[in-house]
Every structure is written in structure tokens, then in C-alpha cells.
Design a protein around this motif. Sequence first.
Motif, PDB file in Angstrom:
ATOM      1  N   THR A   1       0.828  -1.213   0.000  1.00 17.72           N
ATOM      2  CA  THR A   1       0.000   0.000   0.000  1.00 17.72           C
ATOM      3  C   THR A   1       0.861   1.262   0.000  1.00 17.72           C
ATOM      4  O   THR A   1       1.934   1.305   0.604  1.00 17.72           O
ATOM      5  CB  THR A   1      -0.948   0.038   1.209  1.00 17.72           C
ATOM      6  N   ILE A   2       0.353   2.272  -0.688  1.00 15.79           N
ATOM      7  CA  ILE A   2       1.038   3.562  -0.812  1.00 15.79           C
ATOM      8  C   ILE A   2       0.059   4.664  -0.441  1.00 15.79           C
ATOM      9  O   ILE A   2      -1.034   4.748  -1.010  1.00 15.79           O
ATOM     10  CB  ILE A   2       1.529   3.802  -2.252  1.00 15.79           C
ATOM     11  N   THR A   3       0.442   5.515   0.508  1.00 17.66           N
ATOM     12  CA  THR A   3      -0.342   6.717   0.799  1.00 17.66           C
ATOM     13  C   THR A   3       0.289   7.890   0.061  1.00 17.66           C
ATOM     14  O   THR A   3       1.494   8.122   0.160  1.00 17.66           O
ATOM     15  CB  THR A   3      -0.398   7.011   2.299  1.00 17.66           C
ATOM     16  N   GLN A   4      -0.525   8.602  -0.677  1.00 21.00           N
ATOM     17  CA  GLN A   4      -0.077   9.765  -1.439  1.00 21.00           C
ATOM     18  C   GLN A   4      -0.807  11.014  -0.983  1.00 21.00           C
ATOM     19  O   GLN A   4      -2.032  11.010  -0.824  1.00 21.00           O
ATOM     20  CB  GLN A   4      -0.343   9.565  -2.939  1.00 21.00           C
ATOM     21  N   ILE A   5      -0.052  12.088  -0.776  1.00 20.61           N
ATOM     22  CA  ILE A   5      -0.660  13.414  -0.692  1.00 20.61           C
ATOM     23  C   ILE A   5       0.053  14.299  -1.705  1.00 20.61           C
ATOM     24  O   ILE A   5       1.156  13.985  -2.167  1.00 20.61           O
ATOM     25  CB  ILE A   5      -0.624  14.036   0.720  1.00 20.61           C
ATOM     26  N   SER A   6      -0.564  15.397  -2.063  1.00 22.86           N
ATOM     27  CA  SER A   6       0.007  16.285  -3.077  1.00 22.86           C
ATOM     28  C   SER A   6      -0.448  17.706  -2.818  1.00 22.86           C
ATOM     29  O   SER A   6      -1.463  17.941  -2.136  1.00 22.86           O
ATOM     30  CB  SER A   6      -0.446  15.832  -4.472  1.00 22.86           C
ATOM     31  N   ASP A   7       0.309  18.669  -3.327  1.00 20.69           N
ATOM     32  CA  ASP A   7      -0.108  20.076  -3.313  1.00 20.69           C
ATOM     33  C   ASP A   7      -0.524  20.537  -1.918  1.00 20.69           C
ATOM     34  O   ASP A   7      -1.657  20.957  -1.701  1.00 20.69           O
ATOM     35  CB  ASP A   7      -1.249  20.284  -4.317  1.00 20.69           C
ATOM     36  N   ILE A   8       0.423  20.474  -1.002  1.00 17.79           N
ATOM     37  CA  ILE A   8       0.136  20.938   0.359  1.00 17.79           C
ATOM     38  C   ILE A   8      -0.110  22.442   0.370  1.00 17.79           C
ATOM     39  O   ILE A   8      -0.990  22.929   1.071  1.00 17.79           O
ATOM     40  CB  ILE A   8       1.303  20.567   1.299  1.00 17.79           C
ATOM     41  N   HIS A   9       0.665  23.198  -0.391  1.00 16.48           N
ATOM     42  CA  HIS A   9       0.523  24.667  -0.434  1.00 16.48           C
ATOM     43  C   HIS A   9       0.420  25.219   0.984  1.00 16.48           C
ATOM     44  O   HIS A   9      -0.536  25.922   1.330  1.00 16.48           O
ATOM     45  CB  HIS A   9      -0.691  25.065  -1.270  1.00 16.48           C
ATOM     46  N   ILE A  10       1.444  24.917   1.769  1.00 17.24           N
ATOM     47  CA  ILE A  10       1.355  25.176   3.206  1.00 17.24           C
ATOM     48  C   ILE A  10       1.190  26.652   3.534  1.00 17.24           C
ATOM     49  O   ILE A  10       0.618  27.002   4.572  1.00 17.24           O
ATOM     50  CB  ILE A  10       2.598  24.581   3.913  1.00 17.24           C
ATOM     51  N   GLY A  11       1.633  27.537   2.656  1.00 21.03           N
ATOM     52  CA  GLY A  11       1.479  28.963   2.913  1.00 21.03           C
ATOM     53  C   GLY A  11       0.043  29.433   2.957  1.00 21.03           C
ATOM     54  O   GLY A  11      -0.239  30.543   3.438  1.00 21.03           O
ATOM     55  N   SER A  12      -0.875  28.613   2.466  1.00 24.17           N
ATOM     56  CA  SER A  12      -2.287  28.994   2.485  1.00 24.17           C
ATOM     57  C   SER A  12      -2.951  28.685   3.820  1.00 24.17           C
ATOM     58  O   SER A  12      -4.039  29.199   4.105  1.00 24.17           O
ATOM     59  CB  SER A  12      -3.046  28.265   1.366  1.00 24.17           C
ATOM     60  N   PHE A  13      -2.326  27.834   4.635  1.00 21.88           N
ATOM     61  CA  PHE A  13      -2.927  27.434   5.906  1.00 21.88           C
ATOM     62  C   PHE A  13      -2.575  28.430   7.006  1.00 21.88           C
ATOM     63  O   PHE A  13      -1.439  28.884   7.114  1.00 21.88           O
ATOM     64  CB  PHE A  13      -2.452  26.036   6.315  1.00 21.88           C
ATOM     65  N   LYS A  14      -3.553  28.724   7.836  1.00 19.98           N
ATOM     66  CA  LYS A  14      -3.347  29.608   8.973  1.00 19.98           C
ATOM     67  C   LYS A  14      -3.525  28.881  10.307  1.00 19.98           C
ATOM     68  O   LYS A  14      -2.988  29.310  11.314  1.00 19.98           O
ATOM     69  CB  LYS A  14      -4.331  30.791   8.915  1.00 19.98           C
ATOM     70  N   ASN A  15      -4.269  27.791  10.310  1.00 18.90           N
ATOM     71  CA  ASN A  15      -4.596  27.085  11.543  1.00 18.90           C
ATOM     72  C   ASN A  15      -3.910  25.718  11.557  1.00 18.90           C
ATOM     73  O   ASN A  15      -4.245  24.850  10.755  1.00 18.90           O
ATOM     74  CB  ASN A  15      -6.114  26.914  11.662  1.00 18.90           C
ATOM     75  N   PRO A  16      -2.952  25.483  12.465  1.00 19.38           N
ATOM     76  CA  PRO A  16      -2.265  24.189  12.525  1.00 19.38           C
ATOM     77  C   PRO A  16      -3.204  23.012  12.783  1.00 19.38           C
ATOM     78  O   PRO A  16      -2.907  21.887  12.369  1.00 19.38           O
ATOM     79  CB  PRO A  16      -1.277  24.364  13.692  1.00 19.38           C
ATOM     80  N   ASP A  17      -4.323  23.265  13.447  1.00 21.10           N
ATOM     81  CA  ASP A  17      -5.269  22.175  13.726  1.00 21.10           C
ATOM     82  C   ASP A  17      -5.881  21.627  12.440  1.00 21.10           C
ATOM     83  O   ASP A  17      -6.142  20.430  12.327  1.00 21.10           O
ATOM     84  CB  ASP A  17      -6.388  22.659  14.662  1.00 21.10           C
ATOM     85  N   HIS A  18      -6.116  22.509  11.482  1.00 18.55           N
ATOM     86  CA  HIS A  18      -6.667  22.056  10.203  1.00 18.55           C
ATOM     87  C   HIS A  18      -5.642  21.198   9.457  1.00 18.55           C
ATOM     88  O   HIS A  18      -6.000  20.197   8.835  1.00 18.55           O
ATOM     89  CB  HIS A  18      -7.055  23.258   9.345  1.00 18.55           C
ATOM     90  N   VAL A  19      -4.380  21.600   9.521  1.00 15.60           N
ATOM     91  CA  VAL A  19      -3.320  20.810   8.901  1.00 15.60           C
ATOM     92  C   VAL A  19      -3.216  19.454   9.574  1.00 15.60           C
ATOM     93  O   VAL A  19      -3.077  18.414   8.906  1.00 15.60           O
ATOM     94  CB  VAL A  19      -1.977  21.560   8.985  1.00 15.60           C
ATOM     95  N   GLN A  20      -3.287  19.452  10.901  1.00 13.23           N
ATOM     96  CA  GLN A  20      -3.142  18.207  11.656  1.00 13.23           C
ATOM     97  C   GLN A  20      -4.234  17.211  11.312  1.00 13.23           C
ATOM     98  O   GLN A  20      -4.006  15.992  11.315  1.00 13.23           O
ATOM     99  CB  GLN A  20      -3.152  18.500  13.156  1.00 13.23           C
TER     100      GLN A  20
END
Length: 416
Positions: free
Chosen positions: A175-194
Motif C-alpha cells: 500500500t502507498i499513501t499519497q498526498i500532493s499540493d500541500i501549499h502550506i502557505g495557504s494554511f493559517k490554523n495548525p489544527d486544520h493541517v493536523q
Amino acid sequence: MNLLGASIFLLAILLFSTFLNWYVFQAVKTLSQGISIEKYKNAVHIVYWLIFGGISAWYVYTFIKIFITGEFTLSTQTLLNVFLTVVVTQLVCVVFLFTEDLFRNIQAGVIYLSNGAQNFVFPGRKLWVSLLAVIVAMIPFFSFVYGMAFGKHNFKVHKETIYFEDLPEAFDGFTITQISDIHIGSFKNPDHVQKGIDLAIGQESDLFVFTGDLVNHRADEMDPFIGQFSKIKSPYGQFSIIGNHDYGDYISWPNKEAKENNFKEFLSQHEKIGFRLLRNEHVRIEKEGQYLVLLGVENWGVGFGARGDLEKALEGTSTDEFKILLSHDPSHWDEEVKKMKNMVHLTLSGHTHGMQFGIETPIIRWSPVQYRYPNWAGLASFNGRYLYVNRGFGFHAFSGRVGIWPEITVIELRKK
């Protein structure tokens, strides 16, 4: 964009916005006919033009700032949110009004031919059509409001099982987990990222991959979130590639050295979070004495530059090895990967975000991005070669998602 191009763009925005404002105003006039006191009716009209005329002027002013500074700020982000919300809402309303106008003109032609010019009166707008237009237009309006407030954090897990005849036996069920296009500069709330990180970790996959666009523009966007992303681990490692935004090409830099230093810092961010960055190279993943080849190329995309070198990444591999490619832009698969003699079995991409707007149901699957990318989300195949396009972890430009939710992908490899 040069001065002439910018001027034409701004004029087009102003004319398009004014046209929409005028057309929707026809519904406002029709609905306000029920107001018996003339001064109140006029007040409604004045308020309408103050609001929407002001919004149009704001569009032009903020786009001028974008052209001058060369970067997106909080104010330009807000503009894009309002622009998309208002324009889509108005377009829905205009569809109803324009359809009514077609029938009104046909009706007018029939009346003119029947009664002649002397008794001709052009048919007026019907109150119920204008009311219906406004009510239906509220659906996209509130959808966009929801998308900006909640939709951009509405992470979904998409699972795909793909069968291959030549998959090494040891990797059956891998199995492979993939994420893409985090664009972390758009996030303001660490809880949403978590929330998204926890979902990715919770899949407990054998391998973790990230397919580009870690940041919007600057490497330091990642600094507040390094601790969170460094928690992502998998038994066979974490691998990543570079997306088009990661080079810092879309903002102005004081000099060439500043841009180069930013890119060096960006490269170090991958080390800090524990992702091995593949730059036109490959690694072999071993399991029970058997191997699969994991390739990673720099960004290669139609209209977004071709820094990626797949031939270089394939050096030292053989045609009979099982290969998985990380390539940010799915147009790479369409233009080059799926046609290569040295077969790449599975390509994992991102980039499109599904345009962060569309409809995905068992019956209807639509997004405006499909007019630019034939493969914009999910699984595609060609002669036994597969492409999976992740819908993106984050968001950019429009700070919301409507119908196309942020994605954690889980791919299971199976042997036929």
C-alpha cells in the motif's frame, strides 16, 4: 505580464464585471416593482450599484496591486475569494435571465407579425423568473461560503486497488499513501493541517509519497509546520518531488541570489520533515528479496516548464522492472510517460487540485479544470499503464473547496 497585456486584462475584467452587474440588475428591477413607494425602490437600486459597482472597482484596484508587486497577499487572496463567489453566483442568475430574454424576443417577433408595429409592446420580464433566478443563484453563493469556511478542511480518503500481471509477488497487497499540493502557505490554523496529517498517518501504508507543491512561493512558509509533517512515517520510507510552485517562479525577488537561496532552503525543508526528495533519479524499494523501482522527476508540465528528466531518472533501470513514477503534473503522463518503451507501470501526480471547484457524484463528474487537463482527478489507464491524479491536500488562490474536497490517496498494488 507586460503593460499592454495587463491593461487588456484589467479592461476585460471591468467590462465582464459591469456586464454581469447590469444583467443581474434586471432581476433586481423586476423584483423591486412590488415596492409601491418610489423613493424606496430607487434606494434599492442605488444600494445595489454601490455594492456591486464598488466590488468591480475593487477588482481592478487589487489586480493592479498584483501586477505591481508580483505576489499574492491576504488582500489579493480575499479578492479572489469574493471574485469567484460573486461571478459564479451572477452567472447562474444570468443563465435564467438570458433564457427568458430568448423567449421574450421570440414572443415579441410573433406579436409584431400578428399585430403590426402600431400596437406592438415588447413583453416585460416575469416576476417569477427573476425570483427563481435569484433563489437558484443562492445555491452556489452559499456553497462557496461553505467551501471557504469548512470545505477546504473536509479531507477525504480515496482508495484504489490496481492489478498488475508483472507485479513482484512480494509486493502483492503493498500500500502507498499519497498526498500532493500541500501549499502550506495557504494554511493559517495548525489544527486544520493536523486533521489531514492524522488521516494520512492513520492509513498505516507501507510507503508514503508526496507529489509536489510543498509551498506557495517561499520556503519559510513551511517553518511553523515542520514538527507536524515530520511525524509522517512509513515502513519503506517517505519520498517527495518538486512541483511548479516550489521553484519560487511566481513572485518577484530582489535579485537572483535571493531566489537561489530560497530554493536551497526549500530543499532543506524536505530533509527537516524526513522526506527524501527525488530529483530526476530513482530508488529501489526492497521487500523479501524482490524490488520495485520508485522514480521521481522535477516538475514537467505543459505550460509549466519541463525541468523533469525522465530519461535520466530511468538510467540504470531495466525494461522488465516494475516502476512507479512520481511526477507532479499529469500532462507529463499524457505527453511522454504513457508512450515510453521503458514501461512505467504507475504514475502518481497532483497539480490540478480539481480546480477546487466542481461536482463529483456517482452520476455527474465535472470541474472546469477538465477543459485544460483530460486527466484531472482519480485513476486513468492506457495500455496497462496507470495514472492517479490526487486532488490536493491544500488550496491556493481561491481559499476554499466546493465539491472537490482535499484528498488523502491510498493505492493498493495487487498481482493479477
